[in-house]
Design an enzyme around this catalytic site. Sequence first.
Site, PDB file in Angstrom:
ATOM      1  CB  ILE A  14      -0.949   0.003   1.221  1.00  0.00           C
ATOM      2  CG1 ILE A  14      -1.864  -1.214   1.174  1.00  0.00           C
ATOM      3  CG2 ILE A  14      -1.779   1.286   1.227  1.00  0.00           C
ATOM      4  CD1 ILE A  14      -2.786  -1.342   2.369  1.00  0.00           C
ATOM      5  CG  HIS A  15       2.367   2.418  -3.677  1.00  0.00           C
ATOM      6  ND1 HIS A  15       1.828   3.217  -4.669  1.00  0.00           N
ATOM      7  CD2 HIS A  15       2.310   1.151  -4.155  1.00  0.00           C
ATOM      8  CE1 HIS A  15       1.482   2.462  -5.700  1.00  0.00           C
ATOM      9  NE2 HIS A  15       1.756   1.201  -5.416  1.00  0.00           N
ATOM     10  CB  ALA A  16       1.024   7.663  -2.933  1.00  0.00           C
ATOM     11  CB  ALA A  19      -2.888   5.217   0.472  1.00  0.00           C
TER      12      ALA A  19
END
Length: 87
Positions: A14-16, A19
């Site tokens: 879960i990165h930008a 997210a």
Amino acid sequence: MTEKSTTIKNRAGIHARPATLIVKEASKFKSNVYIEKNSEKINAKSILNILTLGGTYNSEIKVIAEGDDELEAVEALINLIDNKFEE
């Protein structure tokens, strides 16, 4: 309260971008929506909380919702996560 567990399947975790997708999806619902990892429970409608959760590849997480549309909220987020955030 409705809850369901799943595993993060996309390699980047879960990165930008994921997210942002989680926040967008969770915000569609009136229910309070949370994600729990290693007994740390965060608000799924807060991008900062999601980014600091540390959701990495193969992490087991739990989606929890409380409210009128809790079942739909949990299913929507589980589908998003299980589909690797459409990556």
